[in-house]
Write an enzyme that holds these catalytic residues in place. Structure first.
Site, PDB file in Angstrom:
ATOM      1  N   TRP A   9      -6.137   1.791  -0.029  1.00 46.49           N
ATOM      2  CA  TRP A   9      -6.842   2.692  -0.595  1.00 46.49           C
ATOM      3  C   TRP A   9      -6.047   4.174  -0.683  1.00 46.49           C
ATOM      4  O   TRP A   9      -6.379   5.156  -1.268  1.00 46.49           O
ATOM      5  CB  TRP A   9      -8.241   3.214   0.020  1.00 46.49           C
ATOM      6  N   GLU A  93       5.397   5.835   1.205  1.00 46.23           N
ATOM      7  CA  GLU A  93       4.815   6.749   1.201  1.00 46.23           C
ATOM      8  C   GLU A  93       4.910   7.990   2.462  1.00 46.23           C
ATOM      9  O   GLU A  93       4.858   8.800   2.720  1.00 46.23           O
ATOM     10  CB  GLU A  93       3.466   6.950   0.512  1.00 46.23           C
ATOM     11  N   GLU A 162       7.693  -3.905  -1.737  1.00 48.97           N
ATOM     12  CA  GLU A 162       7.186  -2.640  -2.825  1.00 48.97           C
ATOM     13  C   GLU A 162       8.117  -2.080  -3.169  1.00 48.97           C
ATOM     14  O   GLU A 162       8.551  -0.870  -2.568  1.00 48.97           O
ATOM     15  CB  GLU A 162       5.983  -1.841  -1.883  1.00 48.97           C
ATOM     16  N   SER A 207       1.921  -1.797  -8.469  1.00 51.95           N
ATOM     17  CA  SER A 207       1.413  -1.841  -9.991  1.00 51.95           C
ATOM     18  C   SER A 207       0.852  -3.057 -10.228  1.00 51.95           C
ATOM     19  O   SER A 207       0.952  -3.863 -11.381  1.00 51.95           O
ATOM     20  CB  SER A 207       2.253  -1.332 -11.177  1.00 51.95           C
ATOM     21  N   GLY A 228      -2.632  -0.986  -4.790  1.00 49.79           N
ATOM     22  CA  GLY A 228      -3.026   0.042  -4.459  1.00 49.79           C
ATOM     23  C   GLY A 228      -4.327   0.781  -5.446  1.00 49.79           C
ATOM     24  O   GLY A 228      -5.376   0.322  -5.055  1.00 49.79           O
ATOM     25  N   GLY A 229      -4.008   1.396  -6.561  1.00 48.29           N
ATOM     26  CA  GLY A 229      -4.802   1.874  -7.508  1.00 48.29           C
ATOM     27  C   GLY A 229      -5.775   1.018  -7.830  1.00 48.29           C
ATOM     28  O   GLY A 229      -7.118   1.317  -7.946  1.00 48.29           O
TER      29      GLY A 229
HETATM   30  P1  13P Z   1      -0.257   0.600  -6.977  1.00 46.73           P
HETATM   31  O1  13P Z   1      -0.923  -0.717  -6.883  1.00 46.73           O
HETATM   32  O2  13P Z   1      -1.046   1.751  -7.247  1.00 46.73           O
HETATM   33  O3  13P Z   1       0.994   0.611  -7.757  1.00 46.73           O
HETATM   34  O4  13P Z   1       0.244   0.896  -5.235  1.00 46.73           O
HETATM   35  C1  13P Z   1       1.073   0.005  -4.620  1.00 46.73           C
HETATM   36  C2  13P Z   1       0.867   0.299  -3.276  1.00 46.73           C
HETATM   37  O5  13P Z   1       1.702   1.390  -3.122  1.00 46.73           O
HETATM   38  C3  13P Z   1       0.214  -0.272  -2.438  1.00 46.73           C
HETATM   39  O6  13P Z   1       0.568  -0.201  -0.974  1.00 46.73           O
END
Ligand code: 13P
Length: 256
Positions: A9, A93, A162, A207, A228-229
């Site tokens: 999240w 991140e 990732e 993604s 993620g999103g």
């Molecule tokens: P997204 O699915 O938003 O691209 O993010 C991937 C992510 O960083 C999961 O840890």
């Protein structure tokens, strides 16, 4: 072994989302073809664990020490006490926002394991490395430096590939590129850890959406997805989970 779909999240979510997600997952968890792990912000771990007993919950980071004067940080044991069984470590991140090095990630893995948490260790190249043809070298270097010698010892660690340029961008590597990278990661894990390295789940993240999940999850050596999103939208997260394949190779069971 079943594939593992993990929702990260990030710095999103609320008590309302906990309720919404718990209702949606509760309605279909028994029929899903995969294991789920939900990684909300630390403040939502306990409520989510209470709302969804039987579903694994993870943190998004932990400190390398057990306790001490580290304002704003959280110890692995605290995540465990709140109801977590997993923790994401070395997310790009964290590496970018907090300057986390491979050595720091390695130390955090040790702390997570000491607290009984399953580490989900993230690696991935940036766009410049991909363009220069260095993606594999960068990822394997990160992997080698981030994983401690005993990483495969209890069979509970996972790796998430990732690519940084695919996170939150709507762009995703080709099937050939994902399969090649997962194959390279598998070869490195086997070379270092022997047979135990063959059982470590390698997840893809970046993604992943309902529209591309089935294609990604069908690739060789893809043990699941780190989402993620799309993990913030219950219907999307569950659609991705529903696209998991029942029996891919080389993955680790989710111990709650
Ligand atoms: P997204 O699915 O938003 O691209 O993010 C991937 C992510 O960083 C999961 O840890």
């Amino acid at each position: 072994m079943r594939q593992i779909i993990i929702g990260n999240w990030k710095m999103n979510g609320s008590p309302a989302l906990v309720d919404e997600m718990a209702r949606a997952i509760y309605a279909c968890a028994a029929s899903l073809p995969c294991d789920l792990v939900l990684c909300p912000p630390a403040t939502l771990i306990a409520p989510l664990a209470q709302a969804l007993p039987g579903i694994a919950i993870g943190g998004q980071d932990c400190h390398e020490r057990e306790a001490g004067a580290h304002t704003g940080d959280i110890a692995a044991g605290m995540l465990r006490a709140a109801g977590a069984s997993h923790v994401i470590l070395g997310h790009s991140e964290r590496r970018a926002d907090h300057g986390e090095s491979d050595a720091m990630v390695r130390a955090k893995i040790g702390a997570a394991r000491a607290a009984g948490l399953t580490p989900i260790v993230c690696v991935g190249e940036d766009e410049a490395a991909r363009r220069a043809g260095d993606a594999e070298a960068v990822v394997i270097r990160q992997l080698t430096a981030s994983l401690p010698e005993d990483f495969a010892a209890n069979g509970l660690g996972m790796v998430a590939y990732e690519p940084i340029w695919a996170i939150g961008s709507g762009r995703i590597p080709s099937a050939t590129e994902i399969a090649a990278m997962h194959g390279a990661i598998r070869a490195a894990l086997r070379a270092r850890f022997g047979e135990a390295g063959a059982a470590i789940a390698i997840l893809y993240g970046g993604s992943v959406k309902p529209g591309n999940a089935a294609a990604v999850l069908a690739l060789p050596e893809v043990g699941g997805a780190l989402v993620g999103g799309a993990s913030l939208v219950p219907a999307d997260f569950l659609a991705i989970a529903g696209a998991a394949t029942a029996e891919a190779l080389g993955r680790t069971a989710v111990a709650g």
